[in-house]
Design an enzyme around this catalytic site. Structure first.
Site, PDB file in Angstrom:
ATOM      1  N   HIS A  99      42.447  35.467  39.573  1.00  0.00           N
ATOM      2  CA  HIS A  99      43.744  34.960  39.105  1.00  0.00           C
ATOM      3  C   HIS A  99      44.813  35.733  39.886  1.00  0.00           C
ATOM      4  O   HIS A  99      44.597  36.900  40.226  1.00  0.00           O
ATOM      5  CB  HIS A  99      43.992  35.284  37.635  1.00  0.00           C
ATOM      6  CG  HIS A  99      43.003  34.739  36.664  1.00  0.00           C
ATOM      7  ND1 HIS A  99      41.839  35.375  36.361  1.00  0.00           N
ATOM      8  CD2 HIS A  99      43.051  33.636  35.880  1.00  0.00           C
ATOM      9  CE1 HIS A  99      41.187  34.677  35.454  1.00  0.00           C
ATOM     10  NE2 HIS A  99      41.898  33.617  35.138  1.00  0.00           N
ATOM     11  N   ASP A 102      45.345  39.171  38.556  1.00  0.00           N
ATOM     12  CA  ASP A 102      44.257  40.165  38.713  1.00  0.00           C
ATOM     13  C   ASP A 102      44.496  41.012  39.953  1.00  0.00           C
ATOM     14  O   ASP A 102      44.174  42.190  39.981  1.00  0.00           O
ATOM     15  CB  ASP A 102      42.882  39.503  38.938  1.00  0.00           C
ATOM     16  CG  ASP A 102      42.498  38.532  37.860  1.00  0.00           C
ATOM     17  OD1 ASP A 102      42.946  38.719  36.722  1.00  0.00           O
ATOM     18  OD2 ASP A 102      41.747  37.585  38.171  1.00  0.00           O
ATOM     19  N   ASP A 294      30.810  28.491  36.210  1.00  0.00           N
ATOM     20  CA  ASP A 294      31.053  29.861  35.780  1.00  0.00           C
ATOM     21  C   ASP A 294      29.808  30.316  35.040  1.00  0.00           C
ATOM     22  O   ASP A 294      29.512  29.863  33.922  1.00  0.00           O
ATOM     23  CB  ASP A 294      32.312  29.963  34.908  1.00  0.00           C
ATOM     24  CG  ASP A 294      33.551  30.238  35.749  1.00  0.00           C
ATOM     25  OD1 ASP A 294      33.458  30.203  36.999  1.00  0.00           O
ATOM     26  OD2 ASP A 294      34.623  30.504  35.165  1.00  0.00           O
ATOM     27  N   ASP A 305      34.085  33.626  22.811  1.00  0.00           N
ATOM     28  CA  ASP A 305      33.692  33.610  24.216  1.00  0.00           C
ATOM     29  C   ASP A 305      33.275  35.031  24.621  1.00  0.00           C
ATOM     30  O   ASP A 305      34.126  35.847  24.951  1.00  0.00           O
ATOM     31  CB  ASP A 305      34.954  33.166  24.995  1.00  0.00           C
ATOM     32  CG  ASP A 305      34.691  32.766  26.416  1.00  0.00           C
ATOM     33  OD1 ASP A 305      33.520  32.551  26.770  1.00  0.00           O
ATOM     34  OD2 ASP A 305      35.666  32.657  27.174  1.00  0.00           O
ATOM     35  N   ASP A 337      31.488  34.728  35.779  1.00  0.00           N
ATOM     36  CA  ASP A 337      32.613  34.970  34.863  1.00  0.00           C
ATOM     37  C   ASP A 337      32.014  35.699  33.654  1.00  0.00           C
ATOM     38  O   ASP A 337      31.842  35.121  32.582  1.00  0.00           O
ATOM     39  CB  ASP A 337      33.265  33.647  34.465  1.00  0.00           C
ATOM     40  CG  ASP A 337      34.562  33.874  33.709  1.00  0.00           C
ATOM     41  OD1 ASP A 337      34.878  35.043  33.406  1.00  0.00           O
ATOM     42  OD2 ASP A 337      35.265  32.892  33.418  1.00  0.00           O
TER      43      ASP A 337
HETATM   44  C1  XLS Z   1      38.484  32.037  30.080  1.00  0.00           C
HETATM   45  C2  XLS Z   1      38.195  31.393  31.347  1.00  0.00           C
HETATM   46  C3  XLS Z   1      38.963  31.914  32.547  1.00  0.00           C
HETATM   47  C4  XLS Z   1      38.864  30.971  33.703  1.00  0.00           C
HETATM   48  C5  XLS Z   1      39.863  31.219  34.789  1.00  0.00           C
HETATM   49  O1  XLS Z   1      37.815  31.833  29.089  1.00  0.00           O
HETATM   50  O2  XLS Z   1      36.815  31.454  31.546  1.00  0.00           O
HETATM   51  O3  XLS Z   1      38.567  33.184  32.881  1.00  0.00           O
HETATM   52  O4  XLS Z   1      37.591  30.970  34.276  1.00  0.00           O
HETATM   53  O5  XLS Z   1      41.154  31.212  34.317  1.00  0.00           O
HETATM   54 CA    CA Z   2      35.611  30.801  33.260  1.00  0.00          CA
HETATM   55 CA    CA Z   3      34.966  32.397  29.349  1.00  0.00          CA
END
Ligand code: XLS
Ligand code: CA
Ligand code: CA
Length: 443
Positions: A99, A102, A294, A305, A337
């Site tokens: 991002h 980041d 991801d 999550d 991710d």
């Molecule tokens: C959050 C998301 C985020 C995306 C990118 O839950 O997984 O990290 O992958 O913004």
């Molecule tokens: Ca993600």
């Molecule tokens: Ca996530």
């Protein structure tokens, strides 16, 4: 200067190796059906979890010990770039993702934020010249800052819509500059908390307007990467618009955006939506919309999550089954991710975690390839639907049937016989393939 002094390049040593800092199954050069494992899997490291994640949670402070902790602001951002490329190279991964926030700190205004981003982008570009690691995708963080309290492209405040457009405009310029294979849209604040204060129609129309503007701008600057929408049903917002693949696909079709987007499917988002990972992959695949993945896993006991590193071989096998049947991920890849648990706070844990994830997908790849070669599921499924290959079934799929014809047929054939779906048998077969592929693994 080295940030990970205790770790040397991670090599493939095979399943007999006792070295924790070696791959046991991921052998980047091994050929599987004409492509190397590296080409099949296209692994990526996510910048946010690995270089900015600090282990804090709603109940406790940060726990992570990171060799760049003593820096701040732009020095910290630069140290992270150095550390990141050392990490990518030691892990031998071909890709990374980030991002905007980041990689570079936000300035006191948008101009300063742009300046910070420009200087870090130049530094990343420089590293990319000599490194194997390339940019799988970048994205704009439009969820952390308080200005996004009511959303970004779906905010009730037009000033926020404009600010978000500026961020994505810059993001696309960075994507072009760094040759990003994809550009991701994940709308963590694009949704609503209550309909009592929400103009749902205007928010969805605005989201579509925003995406159309992004498509137009990419075209204008000649950025040719793939646009990806990453569905997630909730968290942080109670109801997110890109709920799951099917919902987001309906949105794209309604607003004539389907030709410009594919999906970035995340395992943990699938389970939050009440689906399996493979369901979301299949939904995207059969619609020609599977763009990237991801790679992580959730926890069935927790309703949020958790972004854990993938280690469930059953799930990686079924995911790779979809990916192989999609003929690969094209410009996409498997982006971890995923974050190390709060208790796994030492720098080495970042390596152990990625090794676990990469080996798990390597196993999934090999088992899925074998399942496909032996047509274990395909033959069964083909046989299961064979009533549609002849007689009345064939008329149905060839468009030669209507209700009159079907009623006439049903009146003559009302002694219907069904056959077993044999789920348990199929699960046992997958277990057999999982175990047999690695039969002489020490237990
Ligand atoms: C959050 C998301 C985020 C995306 C990118 O839950 O997984 O990290 O992958 O913004
Ligand atoms: Ca993600
Ligand atoms: Ca996530």
């Amino acid at each position: 200067m080295s940030y990970f002094k205790n770790v040397t390049n991670i090599q493939y040593e095979g399943k007999e190796s006792k070295n924790s800092l070696a791959f046991k199954y991921y052998n980047p050069d091994e050929l599987i059906n004409g492509k190397t494992m590296e080409e099949h899997l296209r692994f990526g490291v996510s910048y946010w979890h690995t270089f900015t994640g600090d282990g804090s949670d709603p109940f406790g402070a940060s726990t992570m010990i990171r060799p760049w902790d003593h820096y701040s602001k732009m020095d910290l951002a630069k140290a992270r770039v150095e550390a990141a490329f050392e990490f990518f190279e030691k892990l031998n991964v071909p890709f990374f993702c980030f991002h905007d926030t980041d990689v570079a700190p936000e300035g006191s205004n948008l101009i300063e934020t742009y300046e910070n981003l420009d200087s870090i982008t130049a530094m990343i570009k420089d590293y990319m010249k000599t490194s194997k690691a390339q940019l799988l995708w970048n994205t704009a963080n439009m969820f952390t800052h308080p200005r996004f309290v009511h959303g970004a492209a779906t905010s009730c405040n037009a000033d926020v819509f404009a600010y978000s457009a500026a961020k994505v405009k810059k993001g696309l310029e960075i994507a072009k500059e760094l040759g990003a294979e994809n550009y991701v849209f994940w709308g963590g604040r694009e949704g609503y908390e209550t309909l009592l204060n929400t103009n749902l129609k205007l928010e969805l129309d605005n989201l579509a307007r925003f995406y159309h503007m992004a498509v137009d701008y990419a075209k204008e600057i000649g950025y040719t990467g793939q646009f990806l929408i990453e569905p997630k049903p909730k968290e942080p917002t109670k109801h997110q618009y890109d709920f799951d693949v099917a919902t987001a696909l309906a949105f794209l079709l309604s607003y004539d955006l389907q030709d410009h987007f594919k999906f970035n499917v995340e395992a943990n988002h699938a389970t939050l939506a009440g689906h399996t990972f493979e369901h979301e992959l299949r939904m995207a695949r059969i619609n020609g919309m599977l763009g990237s993945v991801d790679a992580n896993q959730g926890d069935t006991l927790l309703g949020w999550d958790t972004d854990e590193f993938p280690a469930d071989l059953y799930s990686t096998t079924l995911a790779m089954f979809e990916i192989l049947n999609n003929d690969g991920l094209g410009k996409g890849g498997l982006n971890f991710d995923a974050k190390v648990r709060r208790g796994s706070f030492e720098p080495e844990d970042l390596f152990y975690a990625h090794i676990a994830g990469m080996d798990s997908f390597a196993i999934g790849l090999k088992v899925a390839q074998k399942l496909i070669e032996d047509r274990v599921l395909d033959d069964f499924i083909e046989e299961r639907y064979n009533s549609f290959t002849e007689g009345i079934g064939r008329d149905i799929v060839e468009g030669k049937a209507d209700f009159h014809k079907l009623e006439a047929y049903a009146l003559q054939n009302d002694a219907i016989q069904n056959r077993s779906g044999r789920q348990e048998l199929l699960k046992a077969k997958i277990n057999q393939y999982l175990l047999e592929s690695f039969a002489n693994v020490r237990v």
